[in-house]
Design a protein around this motif. Structure first.
Motif, PDB file in Angstrom:
ATOM      1  N   GLY A  79     106.310 140.116 -12.610  1.00 43.34           N
ATOM      2  CA  GLY A  79     107.409 139.819 -13.513  1.00 43.34           C
ATOM      3  C   GLY A  79     107.088 138.610 -14.374  1.00 43.34           C
ATOM      4  N   GLY A  80     108.169 138.017 -14.926  1.00 45.98           N
ATOM      5  CA  GLY A  80     107.995 136.865 -15.798  1.00 45.98           C
ATOM      6  C   GLY A  80     108.580 137.063 -17.171  1.00 45.98           C
ATOM      7  N   GLY A  81     109.602 137.885 -17.270  1.00 46.95           N
ATOM      8  CA  GLY A  81     110.269 138.086 -18.556  1.00 46.95           C
ATOM      9  C   GLY A  81     109.375 138.686 -19.616  1.00 46.95           C
ATOM     10  N   TRP A  82     108.378 139.449 -19.207  1.00 47.82           N
ATOM     11  CA  TRP A  82     107.405 140.105 -20.094  1.00 47.82           C
ATOM     12  C   TRP A  82     106.555 139.087 -20.877  1.00 47.82           C
ATOM     13  N   GLY A  83     106.766 137.796 -20.604  1.00 49.08           N
ATOM     14  CA  GLY A  83     106.069 136.784 -21.385  1.00 49.08           C
ATOM     15  C   GLY A  83     105.292 135.764 -20.576  1.00 49.08           C
ATOM     16  N   LYS A  84     105.352 135.858 -19.235  1.00 45.58           N
ATOM     17  CA  LYS A  84     104.650 134.912 -18.376  1.00 45.58           C
ATOM     18  C   LYS A  84     104.028 135.662 -17.204  1.00 45.58           C
ATOM     19  N   GLY A  85     103.074 135.006 -16.542  1.00 42.48           N
ATOM     20  CA  GLY A  85     102.484 135.543 -15.329  1.00 42.48           C
ATOM     21  C   GLY A  85     101.189 136.289 -15.573  1.00 42.48           C
ATOM     22  N   ASP A  86     100.523 136.620 -14.468  1.00 41.79           N
ATOM     23  CA  ASP A  86      99.297 137.410 -14.532  1.00 41.79           C
ATOM     24  C   ASP A  86      99.106 138.118 -13.204  1.00 41.79           C
ATOM     25  N   ARG A  87      97.929 138.686 -13.011  1.00 42.39           N
ATOM     26  CA  ARG A  87      97.653 139.527 -11.836  1.00 42.39           C
ATOM     27  C   ARG A  87      97.861 138.794 -10.512  1.00 42.39           C
ATOM     28  N   ARG A  88      97.753 137.485 -10.490  1.00 50.50           N
ATOM     29  CA  ARG A  88      97.915 136.736  -9.246  1.00 50.50           C
ATOM     30  C   ARG A  88      99.349 136.757  -8.736  1.00 50.50           C
ATOM     31  N   HIS A  89     100.298 136.980  -9.613  1.00 57.26           N
ATOM     32  CA  HIS A  89     101.698 136.748  -9.271  1.00 57.26           C
ATOM     33  C   HIS A  89     102.376 137.918  -8.566  1.00 57.26           C
ATOM     34  N   HIS A  90     101.648 138.992  -8.331  1.00 59.21           N
ATOM     35  CA  HIS A  90     102.190 140.039  -7.453  1.00 59.21           C
ATOM     36  C   HIS A  90     101.185 140.360  -6.345  1.00 59.21           C
ATOM     37  N   ALA A  91     100.316 139.410  -6.066  1.00 60.92           N
ATOM     38  CA  ALA A  91      99.262 139.639  -5.079  1.00 60.92           C
ATOM     39  C   ALA A  91      99.807 139.733  -3.657  1.00 60.92           C
ATOM     40  N   ASN A  92     100.890 139.001  -3.353  1.00 66.65           N
ATOM     41  CA  ASN A  92     101.438 139.074  -1.997  1.00 66.65           C
ATOM     42  C   ASN A  92     101.906 140.484  -1.659  1.00 66.65           C
ATOM     43  N   ILE A  93     102.621 141.101  -2.600  1.00 62.63           N
ATOM     44  CA  ILE A  93     103.062 142.481  -2.387  1.00 62.63           C
ATOM     45  C   ILE A  93     101.860 143.402  -2.267  1.00 62.63           C
ATOM     46  N   ALA A  94     100.873 143.226  -3.142  1.00 56.94           N
ATOM     47  CA  ALA A  94      99.699 144.100  -3.122  1.00 56.94           C
ATOM     48  C   ALA A  94      98.955 143.988  -1.790  1.00 56.94           C
ATOM     49  N   LYS A  95      98.775 142.763  -1.289  1.00 56.12           N
ATOM     50  CA  LYS A  95      98.078 142.584  -0.011  1.00 56.12           C
ATOM     51  C   LYS A  95      98.890 143.176   1.147  1.00 56.12           C
ATOM     52  N   ALA A  96     100.200 142.917   1.141  1.00 58.73           N
ATOM     53  CA  ALA A  96     101.038 143.422   2.235  1.00 58.73           C
ATOM     54  C   ALA A  96     101.041 144.944   2.270  1.00 58.73           C
ATOM     55  N   MET A  97     101.060 145.583   1.117  1.00 56.46           N
ATOM     56  CA  MET A  97     101.048 147.035   1.088  1.00 56.46           C
ATOM     57  C   MET A  97      99.668 147.595   1.418  1.00 56.46           C
ATOM     58  N   ALA A  98      98.609 146.898   1.051  1.00 53.52           N
ATOM     59  CA  ALA A  98      97.273 147.337   1.447  1.00 53.52           C
ATOM     60  C   ALA A  98      97.142 147.339   2.966  1.00 53.52           C
ATOM     61  N   ALA A  99      97.747 146.361   3.617  1.00 58.44           N
ATOM     62  CA  ALA A  99      97.705 146.315   5.077  1.00 58.44           C
ATOM     63  C   ALA A  99      98.480 147.473   5.700  1.00 58.44           C
ATOM     64  N   ARG A 100      99.352 148.105   4.925  1.00 58.19           N
ATOM     65  CA  ARG A 100     100.109 149.269   5.416  1.00 58.19           C
ATOM     66  C   ARG A 100      99.380 150.588   5.144  1.00 58.19           C
ATOM     67  N   GLY A 101      98.198 150.533   4.552  1.00 59.96           N
ATOM     68  CA  GLY A 101      97.419 151.753   4.406  1.00 59.96           C
ATOM     69  C   GLY A 101      97.295 152.309   3.010  1.00 59.96           C
ATOM     70  N   TYR A 102      97.350 151.442   1.998  1.00 58.28           N
ATOM     71  CA  TYR A 102      97.230 151.878   0.605  1.00 58.28           C
ATOM     72  C   TYR A 102      96.113 151.093  -0.082  1.00 58.28           C
ATOM     73  N   VAL A 103      95.534 151.682  -1.113  1.00 55.22           N
ATOM     74  CA  VAL A 103      94.744 150.911  -2.059  1.00 55.22           C
ATOM     75  C   VAL A 103      95.723 150.363  -3.085  1.00 55.22           C
ATOM     76  N   THR A 104      95.707 149.063  -3.291  1.00 51.85           N
ATOM     77  CA  THR A 104      96.652 148.466  -4.219  1.00 51.85           C
ATOM     78  C   THR A 104      95.908 147.666  -5.280  1.00 51.85           C
ATOM     79  N   VAL A 105      96.488 147.610  -6.465  1.00 48.90           N
ATOM     80  CA  VAL A 105      95.959 146.754  -7.528  1.00 48.90           C
ATOM     81  C   VAL A 105      97.112 145.957  -8.110  1.00 48.90           C
ATOM     82  N   THR A 106      96.871 144.713  -8.393  1.00 46.24           N
ATOM     83  CA  THR A 106      97.834 143.889  -9.119  1.00 46.24           C
ATOM     84  C   THR A 106      97.193 143.526 -10.442  1.00 46.24           C
ATOM     85  N   ILE A 107      97.893 143.755 -11.529  1.00 48.16           N
ATOM     86  CA  ILE A 107      97.238 143.864 -12.839  1.00 48.16           C
ATOM     87  C   ILE A 107      97.726 142.819 -13.843  1.00 48.16           C
TER      88      ILE A 107
END
Length: 586
Positions: A79-107
């Protein structure tokens, strides 16, 4: 704390029935992933997945460590109001879901100030195509890709789901030979209807909206339409599930899009996280709730390829193949009834609290019969081409014609007092109607008043309109059935673990009730006989099947609480649950 600061930041959170001040929100532990999770996941950082204008777009990819074979994938959008942030800012969700058995990418995606819409969604679609182009390398199942995001990322995840095939939103970031269509999406705190009046007013003076879309809704209405997930929704779109904090703006719940999805037969749903504001992922308590919900939804729609996990036990009749979920995300579902329409088996059922009635057939699929239903929950053929119907909104038993139009009120009072809430109805072989009348929903609807002292089972003559209370000693009668010989009444009581049986006499009265069978838990609902005389009951945790002597044959366990069962002579069966409808064939 200065008064102005208090006015701006002090809010109340309702959690477990208690009022919790801003200080308690601040005292909640922040989200932090443990070292053990890092050990479960392998990380591949700063991979280039495409071009956004003149620059490279990067992503982080996570995969379960030592996982073999192809796995479903999830695109995670910050997120970030379409004007802030980068791939690092959804990494927690991506890592947590990868641990549940998915390939995840945060972009990464191009932000407002760098580009205006549709650049943001172009880059998200490029990421989906990159996953398919590199599926073999990274162990991705290219047929099962989902998306999730928070806030602005939630909007983009919703738009990814609904805009498959919209050429203006594809972009030219790379891998054009691959599809950008996804198979499931979960927006968290995201907008879904940019054409709403609420968003028209906000866009007039909110700079982040104008920077994102190049102006206000009044100035660039076509851009707002293109950016609106709801505007692109059609029957071919994938399942979509919304999550939002209880104290987020109601527009993040996707109410109108979800109703559209229900009418189109797209599985959908909503989890409003109690006590949470908009930035709910910042606190561990709410982050864990979101991860569990994501995993539940993506397990069904990606890992299980949309096939619900329904388990049979004991000696229940087995269906051929697998059960199919034909609709879901309902606020309540009941009233399945099979009929013959143009020579083919056709099912009628209700999402009653959503005011919808559906028809479904193997050939035509799902279609809306009524979208303004008065919470109708039973549809029994009247032998004249129409239906006997119970209506929970009006608290009446009525007759509808073949078009679903009410033509007659058959009963709304007993001894001068309004009925409680007619719930389930059966037609006896002598033509009389038998229905239960529990007092559901009065506590939730304080403007309505209960007039009858008791909760009865009634016998109604649809011609003379004579109504009799034939069972007066039930606490909360619910499901009802009549055996094939017409000489026994069966019913459930929501306050009891028992299924009751009572003799039906020639004059329409009933004998003393007796216990036919006892379940492990209370909360029993619908009853139906199959062609072999076995009694099926929508119990609290499963559908139980009983022999004519009351002995238990076995059960079917569904993803949520069953409510009703219906059979067709050609071997079709339908089970409705609190939030979905399922069909199978013996």
């Amino acid at each position: 704390m200065p008064l102005l600061r208090t006015a701006l930041f002090l809010f109340l959170i309702v959690s477990n029935g208690l009022l919790v001040a801003q200080e308690e929100w601040e005292s909640l532990p922040p989200t932090k992933l443990g070292a053990e999770l890092d050990e479960q996941v392998e990380s591949h950082l700063d991979l280039t997945f495409g071009k956004g204008g003149d620059r490279d777009l990067l992503l982080h990819l996570y995969r379960p460590r030592n996982a073999e074979g192809s796995l479903p994938a999830i695109v995670c959008i910050h997120g970030g109001g379409w004007g802030k942030g980068d791939r690092r800012h959804h990494a927690n969700i991506a890592k947590a879901m990868a641990a549940r058995g998915y390939v995840t990418v945060t972009i990464d995606y191009r932000l407002s100030g760098e580009a205006i819409f549709p650049a943001h969604i172009h880059d998200c679609k490029t990421a989906v195509r990159w996953l398919r182009a590199n599926a073999e390398k990274w162990g991705v199942d290219p047929d099962w890709i989902g998306a999730t995001g928070a806030s602005a990322g939630g909007h983009l995840a919703a738009l990814l789901g609904s805009s498959g095939g919209v050429a203006e939103l594809e972009g030219d970031g790379g891998h054009a030979e691959f599809s950008s269509v996804i198979q499931a999406s979960v927006p968290v705190g995201g907008q879904s209807d940019f054409l709403s009046e609420r968003n028209r007013q906000i866009s007039a003076d909110r700079e982040i909206w104008q920077a994102f879309l190049g102006g206000s809704q009044d100035e660039v209405p076509e851009t707002y339409r293109l950016a609106s997930p709801r505007a692109h929704l059609d029957a071919g779109d994938p399942p979509i599930f919304f999550m939002a904090g209880e104290f987020d703006d109601p527009s993040t719940c996707g109410r109108e899009l979800r109703r559209d999805a229900l009418k189109l037969g797209i599985p959908t749903g909503l989890n409003v996280v109690a006590g949470a504001p908009h930035p709910l992922l910042n606190k561990q308590k709410f982050f864990d709730i979101v991860v569990d919900q994501l995993d539940e939804f993506f397990t069904l729609h990606l890992k299980n390829e949309g096939v619900p996990e329904i388990k049979a036990s004991g000696d229940v009749p087995k269906i051929n193949g697998k059960w199919s979920q034909i609709g879901g995300g309902y606020g309540g579902s009941e009233g399945p009834q099979w009929i013959i329409e143009n020579g083919e088996p056709t099912l009628i059922y209700a999402a009653h609290h959503d005011h919808l009635v559906f028809r479904w057939s193997p050939q035509k699929g799902l279609r809306v019969w009524r979208d303004d239903s008065p919470e109708a929950t039973s549809f029994r053929p009247d032998g004249k081409g129409g239906y006997y119907v119970v209506e929970q909104t009006t608290r009446q038993v009525t007759r509808w014609n073949e078009k679903g139009e009410r033509t007659e009120v058959l009963a709304d009072r007993f001894e001068g007092k309004r009925l409680n809430r007619p719930n389930d109805l059966r037609v006896h072989s002598d033509g009389s109607l038998w229905f239960t009348d529990p007092d559901f929903l009065f506590r939730l609807r304080p403007d309505e008043f209960k007039e009858l002292e008791g909760q009865y089972i009634f016998r109604l003559d649809p011609e003379s309109l004579e109504i009799r209370a034939v069972v007066k000693d039930a606490n909360k009668p619910n499901g009802i059935a009549i055996n094939q010989d017409g000489d026994s009444l069966f019913f459930t009581d929501s306050t009891s673990k028992n299924i009751y049986r009572a003799a039906i006499y020639e004059d329409g009265s009933v004998g003393r009730r007796e216990i036919f069978a006892t379940s492990q838990f209370g909360g029993l609902d619908g009853l139906t006989f199959d062609s072999e005389g076995r009694l099926w009951n929508a119990a609290k945790t499963d559908v139980k099947v009983y022999q004519p002597n009351g002995s238990l044959l076995g059960s079917y366990t569904f993803p949520s609480k069953p409510t009703a069962i219906a059979f067709h002579p050609d071997g079709w069966v339908c089970v409705t649950t609190r939030d979905a409808a399922y069909v199978g064939q013996f």
